[in-house]
Motif scaffolding. Structure first.
Motif, PDB file in Angstrom:
ATOM      1  N   SER A  69       0.851  -1.187   0.000  1.00 54.75           N
ATOM      2  CA  SER A  69       0.000   0.000   0.000  1.00 54.75           C
ATOM      3  C   SER A  69       0.885   1.235   0.000  1.00 54.75           C
ATOM      4  O   SER A  69       1.647   1.454   0.936  1.00 54.75           O
ATOM      5  CB  SER A  69      -0.917   0.011   1.230  1.00 54.75           C
ATOM      6  OG  SER A  69      -1.619   1.236   1.319  1.00 54.75           O
ATOM      7  N   GLU A 111      -0.456   3.758   2.785  1.00 55.35           N
ATOM      8  CA  GLU A 111      -0.077   3.444   4.156  1.00 55.35           C
ATOM      9  C   GLU A 111       1.420   3.178   4.308  1.00 55.35           C
ATOM     10  O   GLU A 111       1.886   2.858   5.394  1.00 55.35           O
ATOM     11  CB  GLU A 111      -0.855   2.212   4.624  1.00 55.35           C
ATOM     12  CG  GLU A 111      -2.373   2.414   4.625  1.00 55.35           C
ATOM     13  CD  GLU A 111      -3.107   1.166   5.048  1.00 55.35           C
ATOM     14  OE1 GLU A 111      -2.406   0.146   5.312  1.00 55.35           O
ATOM     15  OE2 GLU A 111      -4.350   1.188   5.111  1.00 55.35           O
ATOM     16  N   SER A 123       3.493   0.699   3.210  1.00 53.85           N
ATOM     17  CA  SER A 123       3.795  -0.653   3.691  1.00 53.85           C
ATOM     18  C   SER A 123       4.227  -1.528   2.520  1.00 53.85           C
ATOM     19  O   SER A 123       3.776  -1.341   1.385  1.00 53.85           O
ATOM     20  CB  SER A 123       2.571  -1.274   4.376  1.00 53.85           C
ATOM     21  OG  SER A 123       1.500  -1.379   3.455  1.00 53.85           O
ATOM     22  N   LEU A 124       5.100  -2.469   2.820  1.00 53.11           N
ATOM     23  CA  LEU A 124       5.598  -3.391   1.801  1.00 53.11           C
ATOM     24  C   LEU A 124       6.055  -4.679   2.459  1.00 53.11           C
ATOM     25  O   LEU A 124       6.085  -4.797   3.684  1.00 53.11           O
ATOM     26  CB  LEU A 124       6.724  -2.748   0.990  1.00 53.11           C
ATOM     27  CG  LEU A 124       7.907  -2.113   1.740  1.00 53.11           C
ATOM     28  CD1 LEU A 124       8.909  -3.153   2.190  1.00 53.11           C
ATOM     29  CD2 LEU A 124       8.602  -1.091   0.868  1.00 53.11           C
ATOM     30  N   THR A 125       6.461  -5.651   1.625  1.00 54.40           N
ATOM     31  CA  THR A 125       6.952  -6.941   2.108  1.00 54.40           C
ATOM     32  C   THR A 125       8.302  -7.225   1.473  1.00 54.40           C
ATOM     33  O   THR A 125       8.467  -7.070   0.259  1.00 54.40           O
ATOM     34  CB  THR A 125       5.964  -8.069   1.763  1.00 54.40           C
ATOM     35  OG1 THR A 125       4.729  -7.838   2.443  1.00 54.40           O
ATOM     36  CG2 THR A 125       6.524  -9.417   2.197  1.00 54.40           C
ATOM     37  N   PRO A 138       6.864  -8.419   6.702  1.00 56.25           N
ATOM     38  CA  PRO A 138       6.102  -7.220   6.342  1.00 56.25           C
ATOM     39  C   PRO A 138       6.680  -5.992   7.045  1.00 56.25           C
ATOM     40  O   PRO A 138       7.081  -6.056   8.206  1.00 56.25           O
ATOM     41  CB  PRO A 138       4.698  -7.547   6.833  1.00 56.25           C
ATOM     42  CG  PRO A 138       4.912  -8.500   7.982  1.00 56.25           C
ATOM     43  CD  PRO A 138       6.150  -9.279   7.660  1.00 56.25           C
ATOM     44  N   LEU A 139       6.686  -4.857   6.355  1.00 53.49           N
ATOM     45  CA  LEU A 139       7.231  -3.619   6.911  1.00 53.49           C
ATOM     46  C   LEU A 139       6.199  -2.520   6.846  1.00 53.49           C
ATOM     47  O   LEU A 139       5.292  -2.525   6.020  1.00 53.49           O
ATOM     48  CB  LEU A 139       8.487  -3.180   6.136  1.00 53.49           C
ATOM     49  CG  LEU A 139       9.605  -4.215   5.968  1.00 53.49           C
ATOM     50  CD1 LEU A 139      10.791  -3.581   5.268  1.00 53.49           C
ATOM     51  CD2 LEU A 139      10.023  -4.767   7.309  1.00 53.49           C
ATOM     52  N   SER A 140       6.365  -1.537   7.754  1.00 55.17           N
ATOM     53  CA  SER A 140       5.485  -0.375   7.798  1.00 55.17           C
ATOM     54  C   SER A 140       6.338   0.885   7.804  1.00 55.17           C
ATOM     55  O   SER A 140       7.554   0.837   7.668  1.00 55.17           O
ATOM     56  CB  SER A 140       4.607  -0.431   9.057  1.00 55.17           C
ATOM     57  OG  SER A 140       5.404  -0.380  10.225  1.00 55.17           O
ATOM     58  N   GLU A 141       5.674   2.043   8.004  1.00 57.49           N
ATOM     59  CA  GLU A 141       6.375   3.328   7.949  1.00 57.49           C
ATOM     60  C   GLU A 141       7.450   3.435   9.022  1.00 57.49           C
ATOM     61  O   GLU A 141       8.416   4.177   8.883  1.00 57.49           O
ATOM     62  CB  GLU A 141       5.368   4.464   8.094  1.00 57.49           C
ATOM     63  CG  GLU A 141       5.956   5.835   7.890  1.00 57.49           C
ATOM     64  CD  GLU A 141       4.901   6.907   7.901  1.00 57.49           C
ATOM     65  OE1 GLU A 141       5.277   8.090   7.757  1.00 57.49           O
ATOM     66  OE2 GLU A 141       3.717   6.581   8.025  1.00 57.49           O
ATOM     67  N   SER A 164       9.576   1.226   9.879  1.00 61.22           N
ATOM     68  CA  SER A 164      10.585   0.189   9.696  1.00 61.22           C
ATOM     69  C   SER A 164      11.816   0.673   8.940  1.00 61.22           C
ATOM     70  O   SER A 164      12.489  -0.105   8.284  1.00 61.22           O
ATOM     71  CB  SER A 164       9.963  -0.998   8.950  1.00 61.22           C
ATOM     72  OG  SER A 164       8.867  -1.528   9.667  1.00 61.22           O
ATOM     73  N   MET A 217      10.366   5.613   4.544  1.00 63.50           N
ATOM     74  CA  MET A 217       9.170   4.899   4.127  1.00 63.50           C
ATOM     75  C   MET A 217       8.031   5.875   3.876  1.00 63.50           C
ATOM     76  O   MET A 217       7.154   6.084   4.708  1.00 63.50           O
ATOM     77  CB  MET A 217       8.770   3.870   5.182  1.00 63.50           C
ATOM     78  CG  MET A 217       9.726   2.709   5.303  1.00 63.50           C
ATOM     79  SD  MET A 217       9.629   1.617   3.899  1.00 63.50           S
ATOM     80  CE  MET A 217       8.020   0.908   4.189  1.00 63.50           C
TER      81      MET A 217
END
Length: 418
Positions: free
Chosen positions: A268, A271, A273-275, A314-317, A319, A344
């Motif tokens: 996304s 948001e 986010s990535l993997t 999985p990663l978010s902002e 990370s 991010m």
């Protein structure tokens, strides 16, 4: 040997032989020989004069030395070699049995090649020099529940690094990797590097070496034929072979280069986010994946923030930092590959799209600029045409004005003459 403890020895024996006189009071007159050699075999006589006896007591000891011989002592890989177990100072006792151990384990082929030893009988083992016969060979002789051992080391000359064929070499995409090929130090081979395709077939084919491949450089050690890849790409994965001909024997090592990279999947952009996925060209030896997240504090000091298991993470902002994927096998860590995330944000995530998307966008922008330039050129050509067209709209009027001007000029000239 005197009762007082004074020992009289030949110079050749004095450093290897002793007879502790402190044990004489206990009736122990043993002779101790250190580092027994084959030439030490023979009949030894022990004569003791006791205080309460008239005649001395004499004992005879027949020393037989078991020896293990290897011929040739340091064979080249694939060369025939013989390992034999003999006895010096006499014959084998009747009914003796000999067994072999290699590096402490019973040799598997001994049941086929070995039998009961009888007097003057010694059938050597005939082997082909290879990695699996390198090490300490021990001859175990048993006779009437007694056991004796003698050992010798078999060194095989050839390629010592990597020690075995079909060795896996792991390299991260973008990094440099070494392809080892080290021969025994007393060999001077002219090694050849090749890339092999379809190695599982009966007739493997050869392929071109990668552009970043560097042949072995001239070193002081002529036996080191290690090559390198300056910058590994994921497509460089596959089989490589180092080979040479030494004294008529073909020596070679095959190694599998396993390449590793981190694949990024944007989940996304809104948001942020990535993997991240740890991708390997060959996972047959991989048993476990581990991700280590390293971040920085306000002072710039780096610290391990978290450790996660699994092939993907999985990663978010929150990370941002460095993510390292370690992949393990049965023997421990096989290798690692690292991915850095600076910021991010949606803009940053847009940069994480595949390279072909960015390439298509660049092509589209270039075509748009070319079309704009073409339109401006056509517009200018049209305006020039219209300008010329307006100038030629009234040709008759221009003729009348021209004639009128000529008549006016003629009248002025006539008046001047009068």
């Amino acid at each position: 040997m005197l009762k007082s403890g004074v020992q009289l020895w030949n110079a050749a024996w004095q450093w290897r032989v002793k007879c502790p006189h402190t044990q004489f009071s206990l009736g122990d007159y043993s002779l101790q020989i250190q580092s027994v050699r084959a030439q030490d075999a023979g009949v030894y006589t022990c004569t003791v004069k006791l205080d309460n006896t008239y005649r001395p007591v004499t004992t005879y000891i027949d020393l037989r030395v078991i020896t293990v011989s290897i011929s040739p002592a340091a064979p080249i890989m694939r060369q025939r070699v013989e390992v034999s177990c003999g006895v010096s100072g006499g014959d084998w006792p009747s009914g003796s049995r000999v067994q072999w151990t290699l590096n402490g384990s019973p040799y598997e082929e001994q049941t086929v090649l070995r039998g009961l030893y009888r007097q003057s009988r010694n059938t050597p083992l005939s082997l082909r020099a290879a990695e699996n016969v390198r090490g300490n060979w021990t001859c175990v002789v048993t006779h009437r529940k007694r056991e004796w051992r003698a050992s010798a080391r078999l060194d095989v000359k050839g390629i010592v690094e990597p020690p075995n064929d079909s060795t896996n070499i792991y390299g991260a995409v973008g990094s440099a990797v070494m392809l080892p090929c080290v021969f025994s130090k007393d060999l001077t081979p002219n090694a050849l590097w090749e890339r092999i395709h379809n190695i599982s077939t009966s007739k493997p084919t050869l392929g071109a070496l990668p552009p970043s491949f560097s042949a072995p450089v001239a070193r002081a050690s002529t036996w080191d034929k290690t090559a390198a890849l300056g910058e590994v790409s994921f497509e460089d994965a596959g089989w490589y072979k180092c080979s040479a001909s030494v004294e008529g024997y073909r020596l070679e090592r095959r190694m599998l280069l396993v390449t590793a990279k981190v694949e990024v999947e944007v989940l996304s952009m809104k948001e942020a986010s990535l993997t991240l996925t740890c991708q390997l060209s060959d996972t047959s030896d991989v048993t476990e994946y581990e991700w280590i997240y390293t971040a920085s504090d306000l002072s710039g000091n780096r610290f391990i923030a978290s450790v996660q298991k699994g092939r993907s993470v999985p990663l978010s902002e929150a990370s941002e930092g460095q993510w390292t994927c370690l992949f393990y096998g049965k023997q421990g860590v096989l290798g690692n590959v690292t991915y850095d995330i600076q910021h991010m944000s949606p803009e940053r995530l847009s940069e994480e799209k595949p390279a072909n998307v960015s390439h298509n966008a660049a092509v589209l922008i270039g075509l748009s600029l070319l079309l704009l330039i073409l339109l401006l050129t056509l517009n200018q050509m049209y305006r020039n045409h219209q300008r010329r067209k307006k100038m030629l709209q009234f040709p008759a009027l221009e003729t009348i004005i021209h004639n009128r001007s000529v008549e006016q000029e003629m009248m002025e000239r006539n008046q001047t003459k009068q």
